[in-house]
Write a protein that holds these residues in place. Structure first.
Motif, PDB file in Angstrom:
ATOM      1  N   TYR A 231      -9.654   2.269  -1.583  1.00  0.00           N
ATOM      2  CA  TYR A 231      -8.359   2.428  -0.919  1.00  0.00           C
ATOM      3  C   TYR A 231      -8.220   3.816  -0.293  1.00  0.00           C
ATOM      4  O   TYR A 231      -7.626   3.959   0.781  1.00  0.00           O
ATOM      5  CB  TYR A 231      -7.231   2.166  -1.928  1.00  0.00           C
ATOM      6  CG  TYR A 231      -6.876   0.694  -2.063  1.00  0.00           C
ATOM      7  CD1 TYR A 231      -6.545  -0.060  -0.941  1.00  0.00           C
ATOM      8  CD2 TYR A 231      -6.852   0.080  -3.307  1.00  0.00           C
ATOM      9  CE1 TYR A 231      -6.213  -1.404  -1.079  1.00  0.00           C
ATOM     10  CE2 TYR A 231      -6.532  -1.258  -3.453  1.00  0.00           C
ATOM     11  CZ  TYR A 231      -6.212  -1.998  -2.318  1.00  0.00           C
ATOM     12  OH  TYR A 231      -5.896  -3.323  -2.445  1.00  0.00           O
ATOM     13  N   GLU A 232      -8.755   4.824  -0.999  1.00  0.00           N
ATOM     14  CA  GLU A 232      -8.694   6.184  -0.432  1.00  0.00           C
ATOM     15  C   GLU A 232      -9.513   6.273   0.850  1.00  0.00           C
ATOM     16  O   GLU A 232      -9.116   6.937   1.820  1.00  0.00           O
ATOM     17  CB  GLU A 232      -9.194   7.181  -1.472  1.00  0.00           C
ATOM     18  CG  GLU A 232      -8.200   7.379  -2.629  1.00  0.00           C
ATOM     19  CD  GLU A 232      -8.751   8.297  -3.713  1.00  0.00           C
ATOM     20  OE1 GLU A 232      -9.965   8.562  -3.678  1.00  0.00           O
ATOM     21  OE2 GLU A 232      -7.959   8.692  -4.591  1.00  0.00           O
TER      22      GLU A 232
ATOM     23  N   GLY B 283     -12.145  -4.384   6.563  1.00  0.00           N
ATOM     24  CA  GLY B 283     -13.259  -4.611   5.651  1.00  0.00           C
ATOM     25  C   GLY B 283     -13.150  -3.763   4.404  1.00  0.00           C
ATOM     26  O   GLY B 283     -13.410  -4.230   3.277  1.00  0.00           O
ATOM     27  N   ILE B 284     -12.780  -2.483   4.577  1.00  0.00           N
ATOM     28  CA  ILE B 284     -12.671  -1.587   3.416  1.00  0.00           C
ATOM     29  C   ILE B 284     -11.545  -2.039   2.499  1.00  0.00           C
ATOM     30  O   ILE B 284     -11.680  -2.052   1.273  1.00  0.00           O
ATOM     31  CB  ILE B 284     -12.430  -0.143   3.902  1.00  0.00           C
ATOM     32  CG1 ILE B 284     -13.608   0.335   4.771  1.00  0.00           C
ATOM     33  CG2 ILE B 284     -12.245   0.794   2.729  1.00  0.00           C
ATOM     34  CD1 ILE B 284     -13.356   1.624   5.512  1.00  0.00           C
ATOM     35  N   VAL B 285     -10.403  -2.447   3.084  1.00  0.00           N
ATOM     36  CA  VAL B 285      -9.274  -2.924   2.279  1.00  0.00           C
ATOM     37  C   VAL B 285      -9.658  -4.192   1.520  1.00  0.00           C
ATOM     38  O   VAL B 285      -9.297  -4.385   0.347  1.00  0.00           O
ATOM     39  CB  VAL B 285      -8.049  -3.180   3.188  1.00  0.00           C
ATOM     40  CG1 VAL B 285      -6.973  -3.934   2.433  1.00  0.00           C
ATOM     41  CG2 VAL B 285      -7.501  -1.865   3.699  1.00  0.00           C
ATOM     42  N   GLY B 286     -10.422  -5.062   2.183  1.00  0.00           N
ATOM     43  CA  GLY B 286     -10.872  -6.277   1.506  1.00  0.00           C
ATOM     44  C   GLY B 286     -11.745  -5.968   0.310  1.00  0.00           C
ATOM     45  O   GLY B 286     -11.602  -6.572  -0.760  1.00  0.00           O
ATOM     46  N   LEU B 287     -12.651  -5.003   0.455  1.00  0.00           N
ATOM     47  CA  LEU B 287     -13.507  -4.606  -0.678  1.00  0.00           C
ATOM     48  C   LEU B 287     -12.664  -4.004  -1.790  1.00  0.00           C
ATOM     49  O   LEU B 287     -12.879  -4.282  -2.976  1.00  0.00           O
ATOM     50  CB  LEU B 287     -14.564  -3.604  -0.186  1.00  0.00           C
ATOM     51  CG  LEU B 287     -15.501  -3.043  -1.263  1.00  0.00           C
ATOM     52  CD1 LEU B 287     -16.303  -4.164  -1.904  1.00  0.00           C
ATOM     53  CD2 LEU B 287     -16.431  -1.988  -0.649  1.00  0.00           C
ATOM     54  N   ALA B 288     -11.685  -3.164  -1.420  1.00  0.00           N
ATOM     55  CA  ALA B 288     -10.823  -2.536  -2.423  1.00  0.00           C
ATOM     56  C   ALA B 288     -10.057  -3.593  -3.215  1.00  0.00           C
ATOM     57  O   ALA B 288      -9.920  -3.503  -4.443  1.00  0.00           O
ATOM     58  CB  ALA B 288      -9.851  -1.578  -1.734  1.00  0.00           C
TER      59      ALA B 288
ATOM     60  N   ILE C 196      -1.290   1.056   1.664  1.00  0.00           N
ATOM     61  CA  ILE C 196      -2.368   1.526   0.789  1.00  0.00           C
ATOM     62  C   ILE C 196      -1.785   2.345  -0.352  1.00  0.00           C
ATOM     63  O   ILE C 196      -2.211   2.228  -1.506  1.00  0.00           O
ATOM     64  CB  ILE C 196      -3.383   2.352   1.619  1.00  0.00           C
ATOM     65  CG1 ILE C 196      -4.120   1.416   2.596  1.00  0.00           C
ATOM     66  CG2 ILE C 196      -4.375   3.054   0.709  1.00  0.00           C
ATOM     67  CD1 ILE C 196      -4.997   2.137   3.580  1.00  0.00           C
ATOM     68  N   LEU C 197      -0.793   3.175  -0.047  1.00  0.00           N
ATOM     69  CA  LEU C 197      -0.162   3.960  -1.113  1.00  0.00           C
ATOM     70  C   LEU C 197       0.507   3.053  -2.143  1.00  0.00           C
ATOM     71  O   LEU C 197       0.460   3.325  -3.353  1.00  0.00           O
ATOM     72  CB  LEU C 197       0.865   4.922  -0.503  1.00  0.00           C
ATOM     73  CG  LEU C 197       0.280   6.109   0.303  1.00  0.00           C
ATOM     74  CD1 LEU C 197       1.383   6.863   0.984  1.00  0.00           C
ATOM     75  CD2 LEU C 197      -0.521   7.021  -0.617  1.00  0.00           C
ATOM     76  N   THR C 198       1.122   1.973  -1.655  1.00  0.00           N
ATOM     77  CA  THR C 198       1.730   1.005  -2.584  1.00  0.00           C
ATOM     78  C   THR C 198       0.662   0.385  -3.476  1.00  0.00           C
ATOM     79  O   THR C 198       0.853   0.231  -4.699  1.00  0.00           O
ATOM     80  CB  THR C 198       2.465  -0.096  -1.804  1.00  0.00           C
ATOM     81  OG1 THR C 198       3.441   0.508  -0.947  1.00  0.00           O
ATOM     82  CG2 THR C 198       3.149  -1.072  -2.731  1.00  0.00           C
ATOM     83  N   ALA C 199      -0.448   0.037  -2.887  1.00  0.00           N
ATOM     84  CA  ALA C 199      -1.536  -0.544  -3.667  1.00  0.00           C
ATOM     85  C   ALA C 199      -2.050   0.453  -4.690  1.00  0.00           C
ATOM     86  O   ALA C 199      -2.324   0.104  -5.852  1.00  0.00           O
ATOM     87  CB  ALA C 199      -2.661  -0.996  -2.729  1.00  0.00           C
TER      88      ALA C 199
END
Length: 1611
Positions: free
Chosen positions: A1121-1122, A1100-1105, A1137-1140
């Protein structure tokens, strides 16, 4: 011998001269010259007695010349003799002989006649003349030859008898050829007398008499009386001189004698005597009796002697044709007409030599009313009788009269016309009153009343006592319906000839139609009909009217039927009699008689006749349930009358009863076509279309009926049934809304039907079926308008919901049961109550109401079972209701299912339901066995497979998913659809099984995702409240990249779960919804959805990011993302996440920070995503070291087919950055070699070839074609690449009309019209085609498109989201291309205006400025004036501003070349070559070298004495050939050699190499051919010239052929 005065001709022995003259055989068979020489010797020998030695010597010389066949020499000698003795007989004979041999017949004839004139009784000249006339080349001399033969007979008569006979034979043969039979007879008789005088033997004389018969009997018709007598005498002498009597030859001779006598009418006595004499000699031979019988028949007499002869002949030979004919005539005289017809027909088949027999046959056929056959017999008689001048004139008159009578009885206009013609051919018929009366009847039949009346009046005045005159008057009055006058006339006719049945018949008809009193008066109509029938028992119409009397007046149907039957037996073409007899037989219940009559007619009927019989028998078979026989008979009836609509309708009914529905439909349509008013046929056609499943057509046909008859209940019922069937079909395809529309229309028509016929039970049942059919549809979709009359309300229409519609269905079933209590309707009512309860269960209705409905259902089904306990359907329905959870009477359910199986052994439904019952009660093994039995009974039945799938799911079998998949393949069902979708989604969620065999089979090979998506879309359509189904539906849509559908499904799932207690499922559904919105680019809504729920989990958090990132809220995205990084559990997730985050940092222009984050990913646990991002960063920043290092690590990490396209793409970009163009092609080719079925790799290769391997454009086009074949879905990109490669390769439409750049780019634009690059390539393709057309000296076809295409490209780039630099480059290229096209087509002002327009928007555009100068310069050059130095300097500065363009330097070189500044042009070409080499442009280098060589060659051809230019040509072409085997370079070298040494052998060799090389372009070959032809003419090599001209013709080189004509003319 006596001589003329003054002649001293020597005598020649007549025998020797005769021998010489008679012989005229061909030289190969008999040497006539030798014979002639012998004759000459004889003549000379006689001449020795002469005193004149000179004549002797000359005749001897003539003899020697004839012996040696020197006929001309002989003529000279003879002429020498004639000079001394002009009347020398032998000299004239020799002249005739020599002239005949020299083919000089006139001279020979004159010589012989001169000799005959000198000595008319000498044989020699006559023999020579005969010999001359007998030659084949002599024509029109037969009369003269006959005279010669006659003279020879006189001369031979007292001398050589044998030669006299030979000449006599020749004379007879000559007369026979000329058909002079009297002369033949007389001459032959002389021969016979000669033989008799010589005492010839009897046998020899017999042969001579037979020979005379043979000579004379061939043409007896043309012989006169004397010849006939001589012939008969010859027969008599031959018969008397025969050796063997009796004998076969003698018998045959007697037959010939009798036959000959039968041809002579005046030799009757002699014929009878000959016949009797032969019968005495040969008592067992029937021939003389046959001849006698035919003679008696032809004479028309039937005396006692004739009858005795007939009887004796039949006793001797019962199969004798003449005997059978005579028997038939006897039967005719005895009024046995049928026996007469039979015998005469049989006799005439055996012998055709009796014309009178045909007459008698026609008379007999007329008596039994076979009029058509009688006419044919009359025609046969007339044909056999011959011409009117023949001795058979009386017979011909009788035949014509009989024919006219028969034709008048046929009584139609055509027959009447033919009758008049027949009467006109009767000789002296105008004076006969009977014939006049017949003519009047014929006129009457033809409708010529005036002529008939005139004849009648004349006859009554001239012959008042003739019955026929009064009868004719009666016929005229009868036809005019003047029945009183007709009565008088017929009574007068009967008074004069009472035995004529026809008069009584017409008098009866007069009474019949005169009035009802005369019709009913027994003493009038009935009496006359009875008399007519008594007088002529074959008069069928009399019996017919007797039948009418007994049927209509007396009421005696039995007697009437007898009369009708008799009338029909007499005339089987009488349809009225036959129909009446059949109808009365049916009324009397005597079907056997009716059928026997019909069978009798149909057995004898020819095709296309006896329609009434076929029709009646067909209807009989139709009534008695024999449709196949009915079809056959009705087809036969239609062959007689194809326009009978009623017959077509009956045939359609027969086909329908037989089950041939398609053919029945055609028959009913044909009936309607012939008679549009046949409503029944239209209805049956519609009903058949309904049966055949053509519901739309059936509806249209039913509507057609309602237009004519608005309230036709069968049509209303049919319309309702069609719409009900369409509704069921739509429900089967899960098209519920369409089904609701159909149900509404069906209800409307059924309601209209029951308004007119409320007493019909089936209409109420159909209404109940229609209402109940909505049970499977979601309640939200059911809003059906129903007519108020059905609801017993005043409202015109009322909208009903699903529950109300089901209740209405129950009421309709109840109304049907009130009309008639049937078990099927009780069963339907029970099922309706069950459906009502089923509908109320999910909506939370009072359980008592549900229980009450189920109890009603149970009672209704029990009632149905009691009424019909053997119907398996009722037991099955009872079991289903008893097994529902609200009743739970499983024992009753089991009992019902078992009873259903017992009632119907093949009962797959009951076995399946029994299995479901066992499964529901936990008896899995019993359930499995029940399902297995059902599968064996019907393997395609869906529900038993669903049961097995549920069992497999229960026990955890690996076959579960396969079983569920099989259910979806069989048909659509809710349980199967949801079960299969569940298993597909479960398998997809398990990412660890991607490479397993099970996954590859179940998901990939079985195409599971699209299949599951399709069935689930149908499931959710019917079950809109199933949240789990919508979640799976969204998941599958995501996999298929159907983003819009996925968002809708997730939204529906979230809305269904919003008020549920399970918040976890709701949050998951909202996250799914947010993810789908983000994929659609609706980031605001996605952010709103994500923030509306608590986000604690990683996904869910990644989707919002991601939503923040796509919205451009980079800071918020970093924070999200953090946060996700803090909750991430696996290193892989952290790396992602680091790539993003690195990508976001790059977006914020923090390149170093991005690099740091990506390096950080690589150090911990490198992922392919991070390495790809790092490599891409190196490419963007042109950092080859970074990109290469990242690529190296990426290739170590990623292997196999996964990501192969992206790897190749990145590797190609890195190699391009390194300048390694060959490596780019090798990398992609290597990947294709490993994965040849990957269409994306083939497409990539096709895209890269024009950029980095431009020398292999055809390979690029092939790669694109392979990609297109492998995956048509990528056609828009692939076709664009194919077109570009083909343009680079120089392909065009003249080479291949189907596969060329223009066609392919047109297809690409058709597939994707929004791609601006495709429109740009279309512009290039049009320019290329126009260029090719101009090179072939024809007008370009695609002109005036430049501005349109530029505007289109601008419009498409404005609509797209393409990068700005790409758009600007594309638009600039299109503008330059348009200017170039306008310039080349001569539209210089438009080109200049377009340049100025472009420069206004971009003043510092060097390419546009250069194009402007090129356009302006072209205008100046067209004036053919030298350019000033200042303009040349300005042009040089313009090119210097575009110094990196090799094409600009080439253009400047052309300008210098046009101004004859050759050195400057050379320097410009060298500059363009230098730039092309620096840029690595292969095309640029080749172009510069060839242009440089052509410049130098032009100077060489002008014979400028400078060695620099030839060496420059050689140098440039050599370098060009190193680059490519260029045919133009070879041509330039050949032309240089031609210029140096035109006649050298090397010149020919080099030019031939260009001309005869197969792959060389025709434009280049044509030039080489031109120069080679001149070289060959200079060398005068004709053989090679012919070869070259044949080559030019084969390739259509008109220019070379024209040159050849000029050179050959000058040569």
């Amino acid at each position: 011998m006596p001589r003329e005065t003054g002649t001293t001709s020597p005598a020649v022995p007549q025998e020797e001269m005769a021998t010489a003259l008679v012989c005229h055989c061909p030289a190969s068979q008999c040497a006539c010259g030798r014979v002639a020489a012998e004759v000459a010797e004889s003549a000379v020998a006689e001449a020795t007695t002469m005193s004149n030695k000179e004549v002797k010597a000359t005749l001897k010389s003539a003899r020697d010349a004839i012996r040696n066949k020197q006929y001309k020499e002989a003529l000279k000698h003879c002429k020498a003799v004639l000079k001394q003795e002009k009347n020398n007989y032998n000299a004239w004979v020799f002249i005739g002989l020599a002239a005949a041999e020299l083919e000089q017949p006139d001279q020979a004839k004159g010589a012989y006649k001169k000799a005959i004139e000198l000595e008319p009784n000498q044989l020699l000249a006559w023999q020579g003349l005969a010999n001359l006339y007998e030659k084949p080349n002599q024509t029109d001399v037969k009369e003269d030859l006959a005279d010669v033969y006659q003279k020879l007979l006189e001369l031979y008569e007292s001398g050589d008898k044998q030669k006299w006979c030979d000449v006599c034979n020749k004379l007879v043969e000559l007369y026979h050829q000329e058909k002079k039979y009297l002369e033949v007879a007389e001459t032959w008789q002389k021969l016979i007398r000669m033989k008799q005088e010589e005492g010839a033997e009897k046998a020899e004389l017999h042969q001579l008499w037979k020979k005379m018969i043979q000579l004379l009997k061939d043409s007896t018709r043309n012989q006169d009386n004397k010849t006939e007598q001589l012939l008969l005498t010859a027969f008599e002498h031959a018969l008397h001189s025969a050796d063997t009597v009796p004998g076969e030859d003698h018998q045959n001779l007697y037959k010939d004698f009798i036959q000959c006598l039968s041809k002579f009418p005046h030799e009757v006595a002699r014929l009878e005597k000959a016949c009797h004499d032969m019968m005495a000699l040969y008592p067992t031979v029937s021939y003389p009796l046959e001849v006698l019988c035919l003679h008696f028949v032809q004479s028309g007499t039937l005396s006692e002697k004739a009858l005795h002869c007939f009887s004796r002949l039949l006793e001797m030979d019962a199969n004798s044709g003449p005997g059978i004919i005579c028997f038939g005539i006897k039967c005719l005289k005895e009024n046995k007409y049928k026996e007469a017809v039979k015998s005469l027909t049989e006799g005439l088949q055996k012998t055709n030599q009796c014309p009178a027999a045909w007459y008698y046959l026609a008379e007999a056929q007329m008596k039994i009313r076979e009029h058509r056959n009688a006419v044919l017999s009359c025609n046969q008689a007339l044909e056999a009788l011959g011409t009117p001048e023949s001795p058979n004139l009386p017979w011909k008159n009788l035949a014509f009269q009989l024919k006219a009578e028969i034709l008048i009885k046929i009584a139609d206009a055509d027959a009447a016309e033919e009758a008049i013609k027949a009467l006109e051919q009767i000789i002296d018929g105008s004076s006969d009153p009977v014939i006049s009366a017949l003519r009047g009847q014929a006129y009457l039949n033809k409708g010529l009343m005036d002529q008939a009346s005139k004849i009648s009046q004349e006859l009554l005045l001239s012959h008042p006592d003739v019955a026929e005159a009064h009868a004719l008057e009666g016929f005229i009055h009868y036809s005019q319906k003047n029945y009183e006058q007709a009565e008088k006339s017929f009574l007068n006719a009967i008074e004069r000839k009472a035995g004529t049945a026809e008069y009584h018949q017409y008098l009866g008809l007069t009474y019949w139609f005169m009035s009802d009193e005369t019709k009913k008066d027994k003493g009038k109509a009935l009496t006359q009909f009875l008399k007519a029938a008594k007088l002529d028992s074959y008069l069928g119409r009399a019996f017919f009217y007797l039948g009418n009397y007994y049927r209509d007046i007396a009421g005696d149907k039995s007697r009437a039927r007898g009369c009708y039957k008799k009338a029909f037996e007499l005339d089987e073409t009488d349809e009225e009699s036959g129909t009446a007899a059949v109808n009365l037989s049916v009324e009397l219940g005597d079907m056997d008689t009716a059928l026997s009559i019909l069978n009798k007619v149909t057995e004898k009927a020819r095709p296309g006749t006896a329609k009434w019989a076929w029709l009646h028998r067909g209807l009989y078979y139709l009534r008695t349930g024999q449709p196949s026989q009915a079809v056959s008979d009705l087809q036969a009836a239609l062959r007689a009358d194809p326009k009978d609509s009623n017959c077509w309708e009956s045939l359609g009914e027969a086909y329908f009863n037989r089950g041939s529905y398609s053919t029945a439909l055609k028959s009913f349509r044909k009936a309607t076509e012939l008679n549009p008013g046949l409503v029944y046929s239209i209805y049956r056609a519609a009903a058949l279309e309904q049966i055949l499943g053509k519901y739309k057509n059936a509806i249209a046909t039913y509507q057609q009926i309602l237009k004519k008859t608005e309230n036709y209940v069968p049509a209303l019922k049919g319309l309702g049934e069609c719409y009900l069937m369409l509704a069921r079909s739509a429900l089967g395809n899960y098209l519920d809304r369409k089904a609701v529309d159909y149900i509404e229309q069906a209800l409307a028509y059924f309601t209209r039907a029951v308004e007119h016929r409320p007493d019909v039970s089936c209409l109420w049942k159909l209404l109940g079926d229609t209402c109940t059919s909505v049970h499977v549809i979601s309640p939200t979709k059911v809003n059906v308008q129903v007519l108020g009359s059905l609801l017993s309300k005043n409202a015109t229409k009322q909208v009903l919901k699903k529950n109300e519609l089901l209740i209405l269905g129950g009421r309709c079933y109840g109304r049907a049961l009130k009309l008639i209590s049937l078990p099927s309707i009780w069963c339907d009512l029970g099922i309706n109550y069950y459906r009502q309860a089923e509908h109320l269960t999910p909506v939370g209705t009072d359980k008592n109401e549900i229980s009450e409905l189920l109890e009603k259902s149970l009672q209704c089904l029990k009632k149905a079972v009691r009424l019909d306990s053997k119907n398996h359907l009722y037991w099955n329905a009872l079991g289903v209701v008893a097994s529902c959870s609200a009743i739970g009477n499983y024992a009753l359910a089991q009992h019902s299912f078992i009873k259903s199986v017992q009632a119907e052994q093949i009962n797959v439904v009951a076995w399946t339901n029994l299995g479901v019952l066992y499964l529901a009660t936990g008896n899995i093994e019993q359930a499995h066995e029940a399902f297995k039995v059902a599968q064996s009974l019907e393997p395609s039945y869906l529900l038993c497979w669903i049961g097995q799938a549920l069992i497999a799911e229960t026990v955890g079998s690996y076959d579960t998913m396969d079983l569920f998949r099989h259910t979806t393949e069989l048909s659509m069902h809710a349980e199967g659809a949801k079960g299969y979708a569940h298993w597909v989604c479960s398998t997809l969620q398990d990412k660890a099984n991607r490479n397993t065999v099970l996954y590859l089979y179940n998901i990939v090979q079985m195409n599971a995702i699209p299949a599951a998506q399709v069935v689930l879309s149908k499931y959710t359509e019917r079950n809109p409240d199933d949240a789990s189904a919508f979640t799976m539906f969204g998941f599958l849509n995501e996999y298929l990249h159907l983003k819009q559908q996925a968002a809708y499904a997730y939204e529906r799932a979230a809305s269904l779960l919003k008020n549920s207690e399970d918040t976890e499922k709701y949050n998951t559904a909202m996250q799914n919804y947010g993810r789908s919105l983000c994929a659609l680019g609706r980031c605001d809504e996605a952010i709103e959805v994500y923030t509306s729920i608590p986000l604690t989990e990683f996904d869910g958090i990644v989707g919002l990011a991601l939503a923040y990132f796509k919205k451009g809220l980079l800071e918020e995205s970093i924070k999200a993302y953090e946060k996700a990084l803090s909750v991430a559990e696996s290193e892989k997730d952290k790396a992602h996440i680091l790539t993003a985050l690195a990508i976001i940092e790059y977006k914020l222009n923090k390149v170093d920070a991005a690099k740091t984050l990506l390096f950080k990913c690589s150090l911990k646990e490198p992922s392919t995503e991070s390495l790809k991002a790092l490599c891409t960063l190196g490419l963007v920043k042109q950092d080859a070291t970074l990109a290469t290092a990242a690529l190296k690590e990426l290739l170590k990490l990623e292997k196999g087919n996964d990501g192969i396209y992206e790897r190749c793409l990145i590797a190609s970009a890195v190699y391009a950055l390194q300048g390694r163009n060959v490596a780019i092609q090798r990398e992609v080719s290597k990947a294709i070699h490993s994965y040849p079925d990957n269409s994306a790799l083939w497409s990539l290769l096709s895209q890269l070839v024009p950029l980095y391997a431009s020398r292999k454009p055809k390979g690029g086009a092939v790669a694109g074609s392979v990609a297109y074949t492998l995956d048509v879905n990528h056609g828009k990109e692939v076709l664009l690449n194919i077109a570009v490669n083909q343009l680079v390769a120089g392909c065009h439409m003249l080479e291949d009309k189907k596969n060329n750049p223009l066609k392919n780019i047109q297809k690409a634009i058709h597939l994707c019209p929004d791609n601006p690059a495709a429109w740009a390539v279309l512009m290039a393709a049009c320019h290329a085609e126009n260029t090719v057309v101009c090179l072939n000296n024809t007008e370009p076809k695609r002109t005036g498109l430049e501005m349109t295409l530029v505007s289109t490209v601008s419009a498409k780039t404005g609509e797209s989201n393409l990068p700005h630099n790409y758009v600007r480059t594309l638009e600039d290229w299109c503008l330059c291309q348009a200017i170039t096209s306008l310039q080349e087509t001569g539209k210089l002002s438009e080109a200049e205006a377009l340049c100025n327009k472009g420069l206004k928007s971009c003043p510092e555009h060097p390419a546009l400025f250069l194009l402007l100068r090129q356009v302006q310069c072209k205008q100046l050059l067209q004036s053919h004036k030298e350019l000033p130095d200042n303009i040349l300097e300005e042009l040089r500065k313009t090119v210097m501003s575009s110094s990196s363009s090799a094409a600009a330097w080439q253009w400047l070189a052309k300008i210098y070349q046009s101004q004859r500044m050759m050195t400057g042009a050379e320097m410009c070409y060298r500059k363009s070559l230098q730039l092309a080499s620096q840029q690595g442009s292969w095309n640029g280098k080749l172009s510069s070298l060839l242009r440089l060589a052509m410049l130098a060659l032009e100077i060489c051809m002008a014979n400028v004495p400078n060695e620099h230019w030839p060496s420059l040509v050689q140098e440039a072409t050599t370098e060009a050939l190193k680059l490519s085997p260029c045919p133009l370079a070879a041509l330039l070298q050949a032309l240089l050699q031609y210029n140096r040494k035109m006649g050298a052998r090397e010149t020919r060799r080099m030019l031939e190499r260009v001309v005869y090389q197969p792959a060389n372009p025709e434009t280049i070959v044509s030039v080489a051919r031109w120069y080679l032809l001149q070289h060959l003419y200079a060398k005068d090599d004709c053989e090679l010239i012919d070869v070259l001209i044949e080559n030019a013709k084969a390739n259509g080189d008109v220019r070379a052929l024209e040159l050849n004509e000029k050179l050959s003319a000058s040569a």
